[in-house]
Design a protein around this motif. Structure first.
Motif, mmCIF file in Angstrom:
data_model
loop_
_atom_site.group_PDB
_atom_site.id
_atom_site.type_symbol
_atom_site.label_atom_id
_atom_site.label_comp_id
_atom_site.label_asym_id
_atom_site.label_seq_id
_atom_site.Cartn_x
_atom_site.Cartn_y
_atom_site.Cartn_z
ATOM 1 N N ALA A 147 0.826 -1.212 0.000
ATOM 2 C CA ALA A 147 0.000 0.000 0.000
ATOM 3 C C ALA A 147 0.859 1.261 0.000
ATOM 4 O O ALA A 147 0.339 2.356 0.189
ATOM 5 C CB ALA A 147 -0.938 -0.010 1.220
ATOM 6 N N LYS A 148 2.154 1.112 -0.197
ATOM 7 C CA LYS A 148 3.093 2.251 -0.209
ATOM 8 C C LYS A 148 3.032 3.046 1.093
ATOM 9 O O LYS A 148 3.206 4.271 1.097
ATOM 10 C CB LYS A 148 2.803 3.170 -1.403
ATOM 11 N N GLN A 149 2.795 2.357 2.189
ATOM 12 C CA GLN A 149 2.683 3.009 3.496
ATOM 13 C C GLN A 149 3.981 2.784 4.271
ATOM 14 O O GLN A 149 4.270 1.656 4.650
ATOM 15 C CB GLN A 149 1.504 2.398 4.270
ATOM 16 N N PRO A 150 4.758 3.820 4.493
ATOM 17 C CA PRO A 150 5.980 3.597 5.293
ATOM 18 C C PRO A 150 5.642 3.277 6.745
ATOM 19 O O PRO A 150 4.663 3.790 7.295
ATOM 20 C CB PRO A 150 6.735 4.928 5.191
ATOM 21 N N LEU A 151 6.445 2.408 7.336
ATOM 22 C CA LEU A 151 6.294 2.007 8.748
ATOM 23 C C LEU A 151 7.687 1.963 9.368
ATOM 24 O O LEU A 151 8.298 0.907 9.450
ATOM 25 C CB LEU A 151 5.686 0.608 8.860
ATOM 26 N N MET A 152 8.198 3.068 9.802
ATOM 27 C CA MET A 152 9.582 3.077 10.307
ATOM 28 C C MET A 152 9.738 2.176 11.534
ATOM 29 O O MET A 152 10.630 1.344 11.596
ATOM 30 C CB MET A 152 10.005 4.504 10.686
ATOM 31 N N LEU A 153 8.881 2.366 12.532
ATOM 32 C CA LEU A 153 9.031 1.583 13.758
ATOM 33 C C LEU A 153 8.603 0.136 13.546
ATOM 34 O O LEU A 153 9.195 -0.781 14.112
ATOM 35 C CB LEU A 153 8.227 2.215 14.902
ATOM 36 N N GLY A 154 7.585 -0.060 12.717
ATOM 37 C CA GLY A 154 7.143 -1.422 12.438
ATOM 38 C C GLY A 154 8.248 -2.245 11.791
ATOM 39 O O GLY A 154 8.480 -3.411 12.171
ATOM 40 N N ALA A 155 8.945 -1.663 10.834
ATOM 41 C CA ALA A 155 10.010 -2.385 10.139
ATOM 42 C C ALA A 155 11.164 -2.687 11.096
ATOM 43 O O ALA A 155 11.732 -3.784 11.079
ATOM 44 C CB ALA A 155 10.502 -1.564 8.944
ATOM 45 N N ALA A 156 11.512 -1.716 11.944
ATOM 46 C CA ALA A 156 12.592 -1.958 12.911
ATOM 47 C C ALA A 156 12.188 -3.060 13.885
ATOM 48 O O ALA A 156 12.986 -3.946 14.221
ATOM 49 C CB ALA A 156 12.918 -0.665 13.664
ATOM 50 N N THR A 157 10.943 -3.028 14.312
ATOM 51 C CA THR A 157 10.456 -4.027 15.268
ATOM 52 C C THR A 157 10.485 -5.428 14.655
ATOM 53 O O THR A 157 10.871 -6.397 15.324
ATOM 54 C CB THR A 157 9.031 -3.645 15.727
ATOM 55 N N GLN A 158 10.093 -5.531 13.418
ATOM 56 C CA GLN A 158 10.147 -6.825 12.727
ATOM 57 C C GLN A 158 11.561 -7.408 12.786
ATOM 58 O O GLN A 158 11.754 -8.586 13.109
ATOM 59 C CB GLN A 158 9.717 -6.636 11.272
ATOM 60 N N GLN A 159 12.547 -6.584 12.503
ATOM 61 C CA GLN A 159 13.940 -7.063 12.512
ATOM 62 C C GLN A 159 14.380 -7.450 13.921
ATOM 63 O O GLN A 159 15.136 -8.406 14.109
ATOM 64 C CB GLN A 159 14.876 -5.995 11.932
ATOM 65 N N LEU A 160 13.931 -6.689 14.923
ATOM 66 C CA LEU A 160 14.315 -7.016 16.300
ATOM 67 C C LEU A 160 13.741 -8.368 16.729
ATOM 68 O O LEU A 160 14.415 -9.162 17.386
ATOM 69 C CB LEU A 160 13.861 -5.905 17.257
ATOM 70 N N TYR A 161 12.498 -8.630 16.357
ATOM 71 C CA TYR A 161 11.921 -9.938 16.686
ATOM 72 C C TYR A 161 12.677 -11.051 15.951
ATOM 73 O O TYR A 161 12.900 -12.136 16.504
ATOM 74 C CB TYR A 161 10.415 -9.981 16.355
ATOM 75 N N GLN A 162 13.070 -10.792 14.699
ATOM 76 C CA GLN A 162 13.833 -11.810 13.971
ATOM 77 C C GLN A 162 15.165 -12.079 14.670
ATOM 78 O O GLN A 162 15.570 -13.229 14.840
ATOM 79 C CB GLN A 162 14.081 -11.338 12.531
ATOM 80 N N MET A 163 15.831 -11.004 15.058
ATOM 81 C CA MET A 163 17.115 -11.141 15.746
ATOM 82 C C MET A 163 16.942 -11.935 17.049
ATOM 83 O O MET A 163 17.745 -12.815 17.372
ATOM 84 C CB MET A 163 17.647 -9.735 16.037
ATOM 85 N N HIS A 164 15.878 -11.644 17.758
ATOM 86 C CA HIS A 164 15.626 -12.331 19.029
ATOM 87 C C HIS A 164 15.266 -13.799 18.789
ATOM 88 O O HIS A 164 15.747 -14.693 19.514
ATOM 89 C CB HIS A 164 14.505 -11.607 19.773
ATOM 90 N N ALA A 165 14.455 -14.057 17.771
ATOM 91 C CA ALA A 165 14.103 -15.445 17.434
ATOM 92 C C ALA A 165 15.369 -16.244 17.116
ATOM 93 O O ALA A 165 15.509 -17.397 17.532
ATOM 94 C CB ALA A 165 13.137 -15.477 16.241
ATOM 95 N N ASN A 166 16.309 -15.605 16.416
ATOM 96 C CA ASN A 166 17.546 -16.298 16.044
ATOM 97 C C ASN A 166 18.421 -16.636 17.250
ATOM 98 O O ASN A 166 19.309 -17.477 17.151
ATOM 99 C CB ASN A 166 18.363 -15.445 15.065
ATOM 100 N N SER A 167 18.192 -15.942 18.370
ATOM 101 C CA SER A 167 18.964 -16.243 19.578
ATOM 102 C C SER A 167 18.349 -17.384 20.377
ATOM 103 O O SER A 167 18.753 -17.632 21.504
ATOM 104 C CB SER A 167 19.050 -15.001 20.476
ATOM 105 N N GLY A 168 17.331 -18.024 19.814
ATOM 106 C CA GLY A 168 16.783 -19.194 20.479
ATOM 107 C C GLY A 168 15.505 -18.938 21.260
ATOM 108 O O GLY A 168 15.026 -19.807 21.984
#
Lengths: 294, 294, 294, 294
Positions: free
Chosen positions: A257-278
């Protein structure tokens, strides 16, 4: 009137059980034979395929794990769309991306079927207790028809407007939830790091403008919310992986939808990083472990 | 007992007025002569310097705009520390970084003075109405002494623990607030962009896990919270620049404490970007303008 | 040996022309009749469908705008896969996500065809001049066969390893490029803001460890790289929308591979935000406009 | 003419040694007596304080660890400003924030002294070999005077324009470096994760538009740049903590100048997070460890 129920997993099984308890005639289907047997033991009738369920029912619920499963069950071989008579009501309670939801609803409509999306929140505890929240995207008339049936399974039936809106509301809520939980984790970690007692800090925030569900009901600092997973080893609740999946739906829908989500995108990466730590299968409030220094 | 009051700006003036209304004897000082005259007209006594205020009072409040002003008034020439007799109570209600607060409290303690930090929230409306929230960092005995006096000016007097903790709690709350408001802006923009009515969306979120003060009380989408600045052209409330200043206190304090703040740092930059587009003096809920596509 | 060429757009047309100039027999196809006529005027033979192209050629190139077009041309009705005889070489020069590339290559392999991915960089100028870079993902033997043909169209033929690797290398390069350009924009804006001449700043960086292609060859500050789009109103070059598309491929592929990309995700959102301000079709170095305060 | 040298640490000691080797008369001072003795053994003369150094020299260099030390040595008790005769040249080679640099230069100017900032890069290896880069902020006439002296210690003497500009250029370069290294880490991790050989990937990037110093000279993937710290257990080079300090100077200077830095702020937090995991003293290219999944 028979009610169809396809998908008897952690959520679907207790939901179907609540329909049976309410005296409804329920026709079920699942690839897991044990789950089907359990439902039959409670009074359900088994069908061999989604198509056969649809052929016997005027209202069909689906509760499935991913958009791929949803598409398969609705439009695949021996699927619902092949079995449903014109006028049948279809309600998908799975969490899928809004685009998939709207495409399926349009396909159903083109075949003379009436379809709504009604994703749920409340977890397996809510599913058993019949206290789920349904976020319903449906035409007004269809909503009116569905509401009494949904009340057998949930307490909070939200009318989100038209078709697909249930999914939109769910991903928006869960986007905000994922960010709020992370933000609460940052605020709690900072405050404790700077010498404030976590109970005092949470209490002050909860009577001020920083207050949110993640701070006042489900606080990520152990012991602050005694009933929350954070106080029980981050076991139970919605997992890091589930929240990551929901945030990804939001970020992808936003991109489309061409809608920027600055905090949403950062949060997605943080959850991925945390998931990768087990931590992938632990409660999502464990995101605070990315931040704690003690 | 005389109460000193230094700093008669938008917040300080009505606070001093409320002390006078409550029958307290108040000695005031400000570099703005008109503000001093106005307080005198309400019954205050004017003093020529912070030193002179301190010399006449057993309890002194300060409400000043920046850490630099606070340091000047306490430890500069003709400052409070030069005038206060041992045992005097000093209460700084300004918002400053926790490190400055703790350094001043230590300096005061070394001189036999007793000092607390008690930053406020509630805005000029709360200051006039006497409904402010005070976040008090003080030794327990000092807190007990201060609470009845603070009740002349505020409704919610929070005991945050020891010295400096008031500032810590305030910046943690405001950090969480700034992120939540931005996250609410992302969620509202996404949902409306995807076709959901903003009132329906906010209502659904507010009965779910995404609920926060920024969604249920001060929603950034115009018309959703009728009394909030978003419904009145983003006029009034806490400005983008004020929130940027508070978030900067949090990010800087976090850096000094080696505490990472991924979302806090991103939010700080977003407020700066928005301030640069000419929104600096508007209400901070206008951060949604960074996101809206319509 | 006939060479097939499907997709005669801004990139494909001059590439096919270079093959013809090199004396190759080329069979072309495009939905744009004018583009086909132009190629025929240069000596190409027209075919009615991708299937017919494949039926006449032992080597087929495709240069198409999106993964959807690529799938259609290869596996849709009257597609390449239907026409190609076993042993035919297929080379997709489009930029697609690595997963799509690898799925198609596997499909081709299952049908006895040999397929490589060879996305290109160098823009329309490089396509005309025959100086493109090809990032080739192919088995070693296939790479050896392709290289001499690719040299008719490009100067830099990179062997990226096995099938799909060309796409991976391209998205990794473009991810790094998109971030570097944004980072250069931040550094240049900060330095000029703090009083340093942009030419002096760029020159110093370019002889130091901050040096990158975005600072030394394609600097976003107008006038610093005289030949770059930044010095010509940000016209020409790769557009904001194109780079946004490439970064999105990278972020999506990373998500599928559970690879966190903190800066990549932030950069994606910044390009979206900038595109929404009306800069979508301008050169991607215009991202500096998000930052400049003058 | 005597040259003063204050600060004989890891960088300062070999720099002073190179001045002595070049036949200059050097007066030294350091709080570390052993460092002073070592310089005296090479021919330097010891002085008891910065004031005494300045009193004996027409040109004084300082190489100190933090802005606080710099302020102390210049304007503290027994500091340079108290000892220097009008017309003395002062050159601070420390890395400090631009604001501190410019305040000190203004103070020096008000006392009839001439001061330049000349922060260095090149590490202890460059300091010993006399191959440092100096980023000089000075009036043109002063730069001309300093250049031949700096050539005894460095190879690359960059004229950054007026006073303070050396610091600005250094923080801009290091901001870009810190982001580029992180971006290279994201691109390398993604590519290897998706199946490409790291040597092939780096080679392809280095002949394309993603090329940067962090990819072609100091690649964070072990083995790609054989001489870089990444190929030697991330030992040596600039530490995570040093780069975090430099990025913090940049982010703070940007905040003071109301310059948003989205990627810079995110990068600062990532280095903090990585430092907290125990990597603080390792080379900054180890930031790739935040991303690697293998």
């Amino acid at each position: 009137m028979n009610i169809g129920f396809i998908g008897l997993g952690n959520m679907g099984a207790p939901m179907a059980a609540n329909l049976l308890k309410a005296g409804q005639a329920v026709v079920v289907c699942d690839i897991n034979a044990a789950a089907v047997d359990a439902a039959v033991a409670l009074g359900a009738v088994a069908a061999a395929s989604p198509q056969e369920v649809a052929a016997q029912c005027s209202l069909v619920f689906t509760v499935l794990p991913t958009p791929k499963h949803v598409r398969q069950v609705y439009t695949g071989a021996q699927g619902i769309m092949d079995g449903a008579a014109p006028g049948t009501f279809l309600v998908d309670c799975s969490t899928v991306d809004p685009q998939t939801a709207r495409e399926l609803i349009a396909t159903a409509s083109a075949r003379g079927l009436r379809m709504a999306d009604a994703p749920i929140s409340g977890g397996t505890i809510g599913a058993k207790a019949g206290t789920l929240t349904f976020m319903v995207g449906a035409e007004a008339e269809l909503f009116a028809r569905l509401e009494p049936v949904l009340r057998h399974m949930g307490k909070n039936i939200i009318d989100c407007g038209g078709p697909g809106n249930g999914q939109v509301v769910k991903i928006c809520n869960n986007l905000l939830l994922a960010i709020s939980m992370t933000a609460t984790s940052e605020a709690m970690s900072l405050g404790v790091n700077l010498g404030v007692d976590p109970h005092v800090l949470a209490s002050a925030i909860n009577s001020s403008s920083g207050r949110c569900w993640s701070s006042d009901t489900y606080n990520p600092w152990p012991g602050v919310s005694p009933d929350a997973p954070a106080s029980h080893g981050y076991v139970g609740g919605g997992s890091i992986e589930t929240v990551l999946k929901d945030v990804t739906f939001a970020v992808d829908a936003a991109h489309a939808a061409k809608q920027p989500l600055m905090l949403g995108a950062a949060t997605q990466q943080l959850y991925q990083m945390h998931a990768n730590s087990g931590w992938g299968t632990k409660d999502f409030s464990s995101i605070i472990q990315l931040y704690r220094k003690d």
